[in-house]
Design a protein around this motif. Structure first.
Motif, PDB file in Angstrom:
ATOM      1  N   SER A  84       1.216   5.634 -21.918  1.00 29.48           N
ATOM      2  CA  SER A  84       1.493   4.200 -21.913  1.00 29.48           C
ATOM      3  C   SER A  84       2.993   3.939 -21.982  1.00 29.48           C
ATOM      4  O   SER A  84       3.523   3.068 -21.281  1.00 29.48           O
ATOM      5  CB  SER A  84       0.786   3.526 -23.096  1.00 29.48           C
ATOM      6  N   TYR A  86       5.291   6.052 -21.042  1.00 29.90           N
ATOM      7  CA  TYR A  86       5.900   6.603 -19.830  1.00 29.90           C
ATOM      8  C   TYR A  86       5.901   5.613 -18.676  1.00 29.90           C
ATOM      9  O   TYR A  86       6.611   5.809 -17.677  1.00 29.90           O
ATOM     10  CB  TYR A  86       5.117   7.833 -19.366  1.00 29.90           C
ATOM     11  N   SER A  87       5.109   4.571 -18.751  1.00 28.80           N
ATOM     12  CA  SER A  87       4.765   3.768 -17.586  1.00 28.80           C
ATOM     13  C   SER A  87       5.972   3.323 -16.772  1.00 28.80           C
ATOM     14  O   SER A  87       6.002   3.479 -15.544  1.00 28.80           O
ATOM     15  CB  SER A  87       3.954   2.542 -18.025  1.00 28.80           C
ATOM     16  N   GLU A  88       6.982   2.757 -17.407  1.00 26.89           N
ATOM     17  CA  GLU A  88       8.124   2.239 -16.650  1.00 26.89           C
ATOM     18  C   GLU A  88       8.858   3.351 -15.922  1.00 26.89           C
ATOM     19  O   GLU A  88       9.251   3.203 -14.758  1.00 26.89           O
ATOM     20  CB  GLU A  88       9.077   1.491 -17.584  1.00 26.89           C
ATOM     21  N   ASP A 122      -8.080   8.393 -19.244  1.00 28.77           N
ATOM     22  CA  ASP A 122      -6.830   7.990 -18.595  1.00 28.77           C
ATOM     23  C   ASP A 122      -6.901   8.094 -17.074  1.00 28.77           C
ATOM     24  O   ASP A 122      -5.887   7.979 -16.395  1.00 28.77           O
ATOM     25  CB  ASP A 122      -5.670   8.859 -19.102  1.00 28.77           C
ATOM     26  N   PHE A 125      -5.817   4.936 -15.512  1.00 29.04           N
ATOM     27  CA  PHE A 125      -4.495   4.504 -15.971  1.00 29.04           C
ATOM     28  C   PHE A 125      -3.381   5.241 -15.233  1.00 29.04           C
ATOM     29  O   PHE A 125      -2.373   4.633 -14.854  1.00 29.04           O
ATOM     30  CB  PHE A 125      -4.344   4.717 -17.476  1.00 29.04           C
ATOM     31  N   GLY A 129      -1.238   2.575 -13.736  1.00 24.36           N
ATOM     32  CA  GLY A 129      -0.540   2.196 -14.968  1.00 24.36           C
ATOM     33  C   GLY A 129       0.919   1.856 -14.825  1.00 24.36           C
ATOM     34  O   GLY A 129       1.632   1.750 -15.820  1.00 24.36           O
ATOM     35  N   THR A 130       1.399   1.682 -13.604  1.00 29.42           N
ATOM     36  CA  THR A 130       2.776   1.247 -13.418  1.00 29.42           C
ATOM     37  C   THR A 130       2.808   0.209 -12.304  1.00 29.42           C
ATOM     38  O   THR A 130       1.881   0.126 -11.493  1.00 29.42           O
ATOM     39  CB  THR A 130       3.701   2.434 -13.097  1.00 29.42           C
TER      40      THR A 130
END
Length: 365
Positions: A84, A86-88, A122, A125, A129-130
């Protein structure tokens, strides 16, 4: 005589990374991925590499992006809460076309959930997730030996497509020891990095182009929309070419990524389908059913993303019912429903912290 060893998935992943030429690792301690961090900190310096514990997950993946852009072959490892965070930076790696291997040792969520409990929550995700919705590559080993082999494959694919590649494993596969024949570890050739010093680090050709590294001259790097020289632009024609390129360099080359293990019974009308740790129970059930004269086929998905549609559609021929087993509320079954045609698709799910038992498969027969 075959030699055996008593080991775990974390050790196999680390060996695979070292044999793939990984020379930089950064991560932050998080159960159940911490064993990879500890092993990399112990082993990487022995081969001249660098392993670091970042101050948090955001810093750790950022270090990996910077190290890769300076010429390193990088890997990081975490679990659900870390992914979560790490997303960016995952988005930055997609936009900047940075080769990077990200190991996600899944545990039961959401939030801190069950830190010492296996799960497969996950799956969606890592794909979505990004920001932007652009494709990624995700591999899922289903045995300790595959942890080694698919780690090497992840490094090769990251170089081939200049993108982050996920290795989705889980608490049980990462930390539970088992007896493994040493000849089960299949090696995968990992290609050298394609480099350029022409001042244009990107090629919007629908294929991955060569990298220009920091230290080779003036190199621009940005997470914003840009042209082939990495200069920020709002020109719709250039932005469109960039975004098509980020999609097509992966989606147009699915044949290089798709991996499933298809165990076919010509008389079967039911197929079990799974991935990761759950595929172990599935294989046990298939052997048991056949030993008693029954008929069932199975498919173990090794490349979760992009969905291996061509290979799966071929496997579904002659099948009437597909049972998708996974340790989540039913995340990958929706991808199977989308491509299954007239087949009935059923979900076999468990989210109470226990593994799916062979008897649960048998109930569908």
């Amino acid at each position: 005589m075959t030699a055996y060893e008593f080991t775990d998935g974390a050790t196999a992943i680390v060996r695979g990374a070292l044999d793939a030429g990984c020379d930089f690792f950064a991560g932050y301690p998080i159960t159940p991925a911490s064993q990879i961090l500890m092993l990399m900190m112990a082993e990487l310096p022995k081969v001249g590499g660098i392993a670091m514990q970042g101050e948090d997950e955001i810093a750790s993946i950022g270090m990996c992006i910077g190290a890769t852009m300076a010429g390193a072959r990088s890997m990081t490892a975490t679990s659900g809460p870390g992914i979560s965070l790490y997303s960016e930076n995952i988005g930055m790696a997609i936009m900047g076309e940075v080769p990077l291997v990200i190991v996600d040792v899944q545990r039961l969520g959401p939030s801190t959930g069950g830190a010492t409990t296996a799960a497969q929550g996950d799956v969606q995700f890592v794909r979505w997730g990004t920001g932007g919705g652009y494709p990624i590559i995700a591999l899922a080993p289903s045995s300790i030996a595959e942890c080694y082999t698919l780690t090497m494959k992840a490094f090769d694919l990251s170089e081939r497509f200049r993108c982050p590649v996920f290795l989705l494993t889980d608490k049980e596969l990462n930390l539970t020891r088992n007896t493994v024949p040493t000849d089960a570890y299949a090696t995968v050739p990992v290609r050298d990095r394609d480099l350029t010093d022409e001042g244009a680090p990107y090629r919007f050709s629908g294929d991955a182009g060569p990298m220009e590294l920091f230290g080779t001259g003036v190199v621009r790097f940005t997470g914003s929309t840009h042209n082939e020289e990495a200069v920020i632009t709002k020109d719709p024609a250039v932005v469109g070419r960039l975004n098509d390129h980020l999609r097509n360099k992966i989606l147009d080359h699915r044949d290089e990524i798709e991996m499933i293990d298809f165990d076919s019974d010509p008389e079967a009308t039911t197929m079990f389908l799974s991935y990761g740790i759950t595929a172990g129970a599935m294989r046990d059930v298939v052997a048991r059913v056949r030993s008693q004269g029954g008929h069932v086929s199975s498919a173990t998905v090794k490349s979760l993303w992009p969905v291996p549609e061509t290979a799966l559609r071929s496997a579904f021929e002659g099948i009437e019912r597909i049972v998708v087993a996974e340790l989540n509320p039913g995340l990958y079954v929706r991808e199977i429903e989308r491509i299954a045609g007239d087949c009935e698709v059923l979900g076999l799910n468990r989210i109470d912290g226990e593994l799916i038992a062979p008897v649960q498969f048998l109930e569908f027969l």
